[in-house]
Write an enzyme that holds these catalytic residues in place. Structure first.
Site, PDB file in Angstrom:
ATOM      1  CD  GLU A  50      36.107  -1.068  21.414  1.00  0.00           C
ATOM      2  OE1 GLU A  50      37.148  -1.685  22.215  1.00  0.00           O
ATOM      3  OE2 GLU A  50      35.701  -1.778  20.537  1.00  0.00           O
ATOM      4  CG  PHE A  82      44.341   4.887  18.526  1.00  0.00           C
ATOM      5  CD1 PHE A  82      43.678   5.929  18.136  1.00  0.00           C
ATOM      6  CD2 PHE A  82      45.298   4.470  17.833  1.00  0.00           C
ATOM      7  CE1 PHE A  82      44.340   6.606  16.975  1.00  0.00           C
ATOM      8  CE2 PHE A  82      46.147   4.985  16.766  1.00  0.00           C
ATOM      9  CZ  PHE A  82      45.608   5.935  16.279  1.00  0.00           C
ATOM     10  CB  ILE A  90      44.386   5.450  12.844  1.00  0.00           C
ATOM     11  CG1 ILE A  90      44.536   6.830  11.976  1.00  0.00           C
ATOM     12  CG2 ILE A  90      45.614   4.565  12.852  1.00  0.00           C
ATOM     13  CD1 ILE A  90      45.809   7.594  12.397  1.00  0.00           C
ATOM     14  CD  GLN A 115      47.421   2.792   3.213  1.00  0.00           C
ATOM     15  OE1 GLN A 115      48.048   1.925   2.756  1.00  0.00           O
ATOM     16  NE2 GLN A 115      46.080   2.695   3.628  1.00  0.00           N
ATOM     17  N   GLY A 116      52.023   5.926   3.682  1.00  0.00           N
ATOM     18  CA  GLY A 116      53.522   6.015   3.387  1.00  0.00           C
ATOM     19  C   GLY A 116      54.244   7.318   3.252  1.00  0.00           C
ATOM     20  CB  ALA A 162      49.609  -0.865  11.083  1.00  0.00           C
ATOM     21  CE1 TYR A 202      48.496   2.129  14.670  1.00  0.00           C
ATOM     22  CE2 TYR A 202      48.415   0.085  14.975  1.00  0.00           C
ATOM     23  CZ  TYR A 202      48.009   1.089  14.399  1.00  0.00           C
ATOM     24  OH  TYR A 202      46.634   1.042  13.705  1.00  0.00           O
TER      25      TYR A 202
END
Length: 205
Positions: A97, A107, A109, A116-117, A152, A156
């Protein structure tokens, strides 16, 4: 594209880099990565956290057609996340975008559940966000994260994204309406802390 954007030169999105970190390697995604990425599109928890409705279906043939064109895109960057310890493709990181006139982009992901983790998402985010500012010359990178995904959001924040506001009832998921938090990071912030703002702890994702 708006008229005022036509004279704005494309950033170096045409070049698809390889970004080398301690635990992950980011490289251009290819059609050969589809099999490894299929759990991202098939796992119920991953699709919930990303708010991915699948009304039209996403079978492997359609995904192969999509990923087969990523190398030709000059207005976005799609990178596969490779775990260096195993050599496995465990996710993807994307700048998309693109808004040329405002030197900004979005962004996103996503990782397969088994990856994960372990801190891989944090490092992958730092790598691609740093590339966006340091090599593509972007000023602003933004994202949206749903209210039911606090892990999440912490990732960030650990990289320096700052909450800007709330999109109320942005997602309808299994009969419930869910807010989305808009977050962004600006080039001056990045160059001040390089993705490690003071006062944030290490969050695994």
């Amino acid at each position: 594209m708006a008229d005022h954007d036509r004279d704005v030169p494309l950033p170096r999105f045409r070049r698809k880099p390889t970004l080398d970190g301690e635990a992950v390697l980011l490289r251009p995604v290819t059609v050969h990565d589809v099999a490894a990425l299929m759990p991202v599109f098939q796992d119920a928890q991953v699709t919930r956290l990303t708010g991915s409705h699948r009304e039209n279906g996403l079978d492997e043939a359609r995904l192969r057609a999509w990923y087969g064109t990523r190398a030709d895109q000059d207005d976005r960057l799609d990178l596969a996340v490779v775990e260096k310890a195993t050599g496995n493709v465990v996710g993807e990181a994307v700048l998309n975008e693109w808004d040329a006139g405002n030197e900004s982009c979005s962004f996103r992901i996503a990782f397969v559940p088994d990856a994960q983790g372990r801190g891989l998402g944090t490092e992958a985010t730092r790598l691609i966000v740093g590339y966006g500012f340091e090599e593509l010359g972007l000023h602003r990178i933004s994202l949206e994260v749903y209210a039911f995904n606090p892990r999440a959001r912490r990732v960030y924040e650990n990289v320096g994204f700052v909450p800007e506001g709330v999109l109320r009832d942005a997602l309808l998921w299994e009969g419930a309406r869910v807010d989305a938090v808009v977050m962004s990071i600006l080039a001056p912030e990045w160059f001040k802390h390089r993705g490690r703002p003071a006062g944030t702890g290490r969050t695994l994702s």
